[in-house]
Write an enzyme that holds these catalytic residues in place. Structure first.
Site, mmCIF file in Angstrom:
data_model
loop_
_atom_site.group_PDB
_atom_site.id
_atom_site.type_symbol
_atom_site.label_atom_id
_atom_site.label_comp_id
_atom_site.label_asym_id
_atom_site.label_seq_id
_atom_site.Cartn_x
_atom_site.Cartn_y
_atom_site.Cartn_z
ATOM 1 N N TYR A 123 0.790 -1.234 0.000
ATOM 2 C CA TYR A 123 0.000 0.000 0.000
ATOM 3 C C TYR A 123 0.818 1.278 0.000
ATOM 4 C CZ TYR A 123 -3.790 -3.232 0.617
ATOM 5 O OH TYR A 123 -4.674 -4.259 0.428
ATOM 6 N N PHE A 409 -11.253 -3.524 10.459
ATOM 7 C CA PHE A 409 -12.439 -3.417 9.621
ATOM 8 C C PHE A 409 -12.158 -3.994 8.248
ATOM 9 C CE2 PHE A 409 -10.051 0.550 9.788
ATOM 10 C CZ PHE A 409 -9.731 0.783 8.459
#
Length: 409
Positions: A123, A409
């Site tokens: 990322y 999440f």
């Protein structure tokens, strides 16, 4: 190969989630967790990449509020469910999804995108920087005395069914959100994540338990945990697996830890996610018996640099011109003058000479105060262009308390 990227449709959700299971090892979530995921999925925010009639790539986002230094709640996209089938890797599928997603986040007016990473190296090239850390501890409750503070005997502890205690726990959590950067203001349905307890995921532990801590009839803290029984030749060696512990004051915090230390037939408490300034470090006489490890948790990317930097406050007055590099979201690239203090901030385009040079990834790492600009400069990732600018900006970006992501999440 011809692929098509398009927003998810309600009727595609099951096939989309099946693809995600394959990407993450092929072991499907059980029906309880899968059903919960379905309830919190914001279908219009999810993306599928198709090759013919097969889904080969997935990503999505949740709408969160993220606490930033100063206590403000800033709209943030919680990026999640990112995956590409092994048959379609290294073909630009992930890049196309990330580009589409960040453009959508910007269009929605969210200044920040955040994620947790199974493979962090992926990322950075999309501008995400590690922004918070978490403690992982294995606490030796045999050799350490139980934590104690004056007043702990006045805290009433009460075991309740975890689902029945959900609302009381969520009220405690909600009061803590503004106090620590990195905390998530949860949308409806998210509280239930903390009490999911399918038998298939217990790994030889017992069912989830919840203890409420009350003072004068008010719930001021809670802990959720399970106990995994174990024995050796010397006797019981059970493990308390702590999921969550939240408290509104130091006395209640100490009382909850004392409870965990005293659970019969156990010899340790293990936890995978506590803030790096966890007070237990200073409630015990020997930190070595805590067996502490640290790892990064939340990754953050400013989607709109000006709006993001203006949304938080700064520990000390700061007035600095930043030269920001952002190849993936070029609207952020260029010079920005950041001016702010503990009361507020502004961040506007400027043609003034740059004083610090860095990429949007470094801004993400420093944004919540979890990593210093000085440390990043020591790694060659921030360049000082005016003497003194680095030390002043690094101090201003700091945060007390330490930022912390309470759950994934």
């Amino acid at each position: 190969m011809t692929t098509e990227l398009r927003p998810l449709r309600e009727t595609d959700w099951d096939a989309w989630f099946d693809t995600l299971d394959v990407v993450f090892g092929g072991v499907p979530d059980g029906p309880e967790r899968r059903a919960w995921w379905r309830t919190v999925t914001e279908v219009p925010r999810n993306i599928a990449v198709w090759d013919g009639d097969a889904i080969v790539g997935t990503t999505g986002a949740f709408s969160f509020g993220l606490t930033v230094p100063g206590g403000a709640e800033v709209a943030a996209a919680g990026v999640t469910t990112v995956g590409v089938l092994p048959t379609h890797r290294r073909r630009g599928v992930l890049r196309s999804m990330m580009r589409h997603q960040l453009a959508d986040v910007r269009e929605r007016g969210e200044a920040l995108a955040v994620l947790t990473a199974t493979e962090p190296a992926i990322y950075g090239r999309f501008g995400y920087g590690a922004a918070t850390q978490e403690l992982r501890m294995s606490v030796d409750t045999v050799r350490l005395a139980a934590p104690a503070l004056p007043g702990v005997d006045d805290v009433r502890l009460r075991l309740v069914d975890p689902v029945a205690g959900l609302d009381a726990c969520e009220r405690v959590y909600g009061r803590l959100v503004p106090a620590r950067p990195g905390m998530l203001a949860r949308r409806p349905g998210w509280a239930r994540q903390g009490v999911l307890d399918p038998e298939s995921e217990r790994r030889d532990a017992g069912p989830l338990q919840c203890v409420l801590a009350e003072v004068d009839g008010e719930v001021r803290g809670y802990a959720r945990y399970a106990v995994r029984p174990d024995w050796d030749q010397a006797g019981p060696r059970g493990v308390v697996q702590l999921r969550q512990l939240d408290a509104l004051d130091p006395v209640v915090h100490a009382a909850l830890w004392r409870h965990l230390f005293g659970i019969d037939l156990t010899a340790s408490v293990v936890t995978r996610s506590r803030p790096v300034d966890e007070p237990l470090l200073h409630l015990v006489p020997d930190q070595r018996r805590l067996d502490v490890g640290v790892r990064e948790a939340l990754f953050l990317r400013p989607v709109e640099v000006g709006a993001a930097l203006a949304a938080r406050t700064y520990r000390t007055p700061v007035d600095v011109v930043l030269e920001v590099a952002d190849d993936f979201c070029p609207w952020n690239a260029g010079r920005w003058r950041l001016s702010g203090d503990a009361k507020g901030a502004s961040c506007e385009r400027t043609t003034d000479p740059a004083e610090l040079a860095l990429s949007v990834r470094e801004l993400g790492s420093a944004y919540l105060g979890g990593f210093t600009l000085s440390a990043l400069a020591g790694a060659g990732r921030v360049r000082e262009l005016r003497p003194g600018a680095l030390a002043a900006a690094s101090l201003a970006f700091g945060s007390d308390p330490a930022p912390w992501l309470p759950h994934g999440f």
